[in-house]
Write a protein that holds these residues in place. Structure first.
Motif, PDB file in Angstrom:
ATOM      1  N   ILE A  52       4.037  10.674   1.755  1.00  0.00           N
ATOM      2  CA  ILE A  52       4.619   9.647   0.889  1.00  0.00           C
ATOM      3  C   ILE A  52       4.450   8.275   1.543  1.00  0.00           C
ATOM      4  CG2 ILE A  52       6.809   8.750  -0.006  1.00  0.00           C
ATOM      5  CD1 ILE A  52       7.621  11.708  -0.476  1.00  0.00           C
ATOM      6  N   ILE A  53       4.756   8.190   2.827  1.00  0.00           N
ATOM      7  CA  ILE A  53       4.612   6.923   3.550  1.00  0.00           C
ATOM      8  C   ILE A  53       3.150   6.482   3.558  1.00  0.00           C
ATOM      9  CG2 ILE A  53       4.779   5.856   5.840  1.00  0.00           C
ATOM     10  CD1 ILE A  53       7.346   7.609   6.247  1.00  0.00           C
ATOM     11  N   ARG A  54       2.237   7.405   3.825  1.00  0.00           N
ATOM     12  CA  ARG A  54       0.807   7.067   3.871  1.00  0.00           C
ATOM     13  C   ARG A  54       0.257   6.671   2.500  1.00  0.00           C
ATOM     14  NH1 ARG A  54      -1.519   8.017   8.621  1.00  0.00           N
ATOM     15  NH2 ARG A  54      -0.494   9.410  10.083  1.00  0.00           N
ATOM     16  N   ASN A  55       0.840   7.199   1.429  1.00  0.00           N
ATOM     17  CA  ASN A  55       0.340   6.924   0.081  1.00  0.00           C
ATOM     18  C   ASN A  55       1.015   5.735  -0.597  1.00  0.00           C
ATOM     19  OD1 ASN A  55      -1.723   8.955  -0.475  1.00  0.00           O
ATOM     20  ND2 ASN A  55      -0.066  10.402  -0.097  1.00  0.00           N
ATOM     21  N   ARG A  56       2.019   5.153   0.037  1.00  0.00           N
ATOM     22  CA  ARG A  56       2.672   3.988  -0.562  1.00  0.00           C
ATOM     23  C   ARG A  56       1.722   2.794  -0.540  1.00  0.00           C
ATOM     24  NH1 ARG A  56       3.609  -0.549  -0.621  1.00  0.00           N
ATOM     25  NH2 ARG A  56       2.944  -0.763   1.537  1.00  0.00           N
ATOM     26  N   ARG A  57       1.545   2.197  -1.686  1.00  0.00           N
ATOM     27  CA  ARG A  57       0.685   1.026  -1.820  1.00  0.00           C
ATOM     28  C   ARG A  57       1.401  -0.010  -2.676  1.00  0.00           C
ATOM     29  NH1 ARG A  57      -1.389   3.457   1.507  1.00  0.00           N
ATOM     30  NH2 ARG A  57      -3.518   4.129   1.806  1.00  0.00           N
ATOM     31  N   SER A  58       1.013  -1.258  -2.539  1.00  0.00           N
ATOM     32  CA  SER A  58       1.517  -2.307  -3.419  1.00  0.00           C
ATOM     33  C   SER A  58       0.706  -2.254  -4.705  1.00  0.00           C
ATOM     34  CB  SER A  58       1.376  -3.672  -2.748  1.00  0.00           C
ATOM     35  OG  SER A  58       2.229  -3.733  -1.626  1.00  0.00           O
ATOM     36  N   ILE A 114      13.589   2.845  -2.223  1.00  0.00           N
ATOM     37  CA  ILE A 114      13.205   2.880  -3.635  1.00  0.00           C
ATOM     38  C   ILE A 114      11.689   2.967  -3.776  1.00  0.00           C
ATOM     39  CG2 ILE A 114      13.132   1.506  -5.770  1.00  0.00           C
ATOM     40  CD1 ILE A 114      16.005   0.572  -5.059  1.00  0.00           C
ATOM     41  N   CYS A 115      10.972   2.175  -3.005  1.00  0.00           N
ATOM     42  CA  CYS A 115       9.502   2.184  -3.087  1.00  0.00           C
ATOM     43  C   CYS A 115       8.924   3.541  -2.666  1.00  0.00           C
ATOM     44  CB  CYS A 115       8.921   1.055  -2.243  1.00  0.00           C
ATOM     45  SG  CYS A 115       9.291  -0.592  -2.895  1.00  0.00           S
ATOM     46  N   LEU A 116       9.512   4.176  -1.661  1.00  0.00           N
ATOM     47  CA  LEU A 116       9.037   5.497  -1.238  1.00  0.00           C
ATOM     48  C   LEU A 116       9.369   6.563  -2.282  1.00  0.00           C
ATOM     49  CD1 LEU A 116       9.865   5.372   2.575  1.00  0.00           C
ATOM     50  CD2 LEU A 116       7.608   5.158   1.485  1.00  0.00           C
ATOM     51  N   GLU A 117      10.544   6.486  -2.893  1.00  0.00           N
ATOM     52  CA  GLU A 117      10.883   7.442  -3.944  1.00  0.00           C
ATOM     53  C   GLU A 117       9.967   7.254  -5.158  1.00  0.00           C
ATOM     54  OE1 GLU A 117      12.920  10.574  -6.040  1.00  0.00           O
ATOM     55  OE2 GLU A 117      12.372  10.128  -3.975  1.00  0.00           O
ATOM     56  N   ALA A 118       9.563   6.022  -5.416  1.00  0.00           N
ATOM     57  CA  ALA A 118       8.617   5.780  -6.506  1.00  0.00           C
ATOM     58  C   ALA A 118       7.331   6.574  -6.266  1.00  0.00           C
ATOM     59  CB  ALA A 118       8.324   4.283  -6.641  1.00  0.00           C
ATOM     60  N   VAL A 119       6.811   6.543  -5.056  1.00  0.00           N
ATOM     61  CA  VAL A 119       5.613   7.323  -4.722  1.00  0.00           C
ATOM     62  C   VAL A 119       5.879   8.805  -4.948  1.00  0.00           C
ATOM     63  CG1 VAL A 119       4.020   8.008  -2.869  1.00  0.00           C
ATOM     64  CG2 VAL A 119       4.749   5.631  -3.065  1.00  0.00           C
ATOM     65  N   ALA A 150       8.846  -4.451  -8.998  1.00  0.00           N
ATOM     66  CA  ALA A 150       8.169  -4.015 -10.216  1.00  0.00           C
ATOM     67  C   ALA A 150       7.849  -2.547 -10.051  1.00  0.00           C
ATOM     68  CB  ALA A 150       6.892  -4.831 -10.437  1.00  0.00           C
ATOM     69  N   ILE A 151       8.063  -1.755 -11.115  1.00  0.00           N
ATOM     70  CA  ILE A 151       7.859  -0.306 -11.026  1.00  0.00           C
ATOM     71  C   ILE A 151       7.200   0.193 -12.311  1.00  0.00           C
ATOM     72  CG2 ILE A 151       9.023   1.946 -10.832  1.00  0.00           C
ATOM     73  CD1 ILE A 151      11.292   0.470  -9.348  1.00  0.00           C
ATOM     74  N   GLY A 152       6.289   1.141 -12.148  1.00  0.00           N
ATOM     75  CA  GLY A 152       5.653   1.765 -13.297  1.00  0.00           C
ATOM     76  C   GLY A 152       4.620   2.794 -12.838  1.00  0.00           C
ATOM     77  N   LYS A 153       3.993   3.424 -13.825  1.00  0.00           N
ATOM     78  CA  LYS A 153       2.908   4.349 -13.501  1.00  0.00           C
ATOM     79  C   LYS A 153       1.680   3.528 -13.151  1.00  0.00           C
ATOM     80  CE  LYS A 153       4.745   8.092 -16.226  1.00  0.00           C
ATOM     81  NZ  LYS A 153       4.629   8.928 -17.434  1.00  0.00           N
ATOM     82  N   PRO A 154       1.086   3.793 -11.992  1.00  0.00           N
ATOM     83  CA  PRO A 154      -0.029   2.947 -11.526  1.00  0.00           C
ATOM     84  C   PRO A 154      -1.252   3.012 -12.445  1.00  0.00           C
ATOM     85  CG  PRO A 154       0.746   4.438  -9.782  1.00  0.00           C
ATOM     86  CD  PRO A 154       1.418   4.839 -11.046  1.00  0.00           C
ATOM     87  N   ALA A 155      -1.867   1.859 -12.632  1.00  0.00           N
ATOM     88  CA  ALA A 155      -3.141   1.768 -13.336  1.00  0.00           C
ATOM     89  C   ALA A 155      -4.229   1.373 -12.353  1.00  0.00           C
ATOM     90  CB  ALA A 155      -3.044   0.754 -14.477  1.00  0.00           C
ATOM     91  N   GLU A 156      -3.966   1.546 -11.069  1.00  0.00           N
ATOM     92  CA  GLU A 156      -4.926   1.256 -10.004  1.00  0.00           C
ATOM     93  C   GLU A 156      -4.595   2.111  -8.800  1.00  0.00           C
ATOM     94  OE1 GLU A 156      -4.574  -2.838  -8.773  1.00  0.00           O
ATOM     95  OE2 GLU A 156      -2.500  -2.611  -8.168  1.00  0.00           O
TER      96      GLU A 156
END
Length: 164
Positions: A6-12, A116-121, A156-162
């Motif tokens: 999860i940490i490795r896959n977190r991206r902006s 929050i950002c890690l849970e989003a991933v 900002a949160i959502g399903k990634p388009a990138e």
């Protein structure tokens, strides 16, 4: 997915699909933030969840400081405003003003945002931690009805388009 992945896959993430985020998912994100450690367990954050036109009004407020070729701050705020308009969900992160606790509260809030950002991933979502609200924080706080709180940041949160 385990924590290291999860940490490795977190991206902006700056581009999102238009898919709505349901109330249960929003609740899970907030609960993971709430579970974050904080100095003296103060939990100094207040989270406002925005969607739709109310969310877009925040971006419009941020654009009030934008003038072409004006300065890097305004250009950065304009780019963040575009991300906010594209994202289906925006969290505003507030703090009650207490100068005696300022440093520890800000560190605690930063850790909460990261939870929050890690849970989003973990939930298959993307997020962007936005600090450009700082240029218009008083206007934003006034617009959403919390003029006595300090706006610290937005997410900002959502399903990634990138996939950067």
């Amino acid at each position: 997915m385990d924590l290291e992945n999860i940490i490795r896959n977190r991206r902006s993430i700056r581009r999102y699909l238009s898919d709505d985020i349901d109330a249960e998912t929003i609740g899970r994100l907030i609960e993971c933030g709430r579970l974050c450690q904080s100095a003296k367990n103060r939990q100094p954050w207040k989270i406002m969840v925005l969607k739709g036109e109310t969310k877009n009004q925040i971006a419009d407020i941020m654009l009030t400081c934008y003038k072409p070729s004006f300065n890097d701050r305004a250009n950065s705020a304009a780019a963040s405003a575009a991300v906010i308009k594209n994202a289906p969900l925006l969290f505003l992160i507030f703090q009650e003003v207490d100068e005696a606790w300022q440093t520890s509260d800000l560190v605690s809030i930063g850790a909460m945002i990261e939870h929050i950002c890690l849970e989003a991933v973990h939930l298959g979502l993307g997020s962007l931690w936005i600090r450009d609200t700082v240029y218009t924080e008083a206007k934003i706080a006034q617009a959403v009805g919390y003029p006595d709180l300090r706006l610290i940041s937005a997410i900002a949160i959502g399903k990634p388009a990138e996939t950067p």
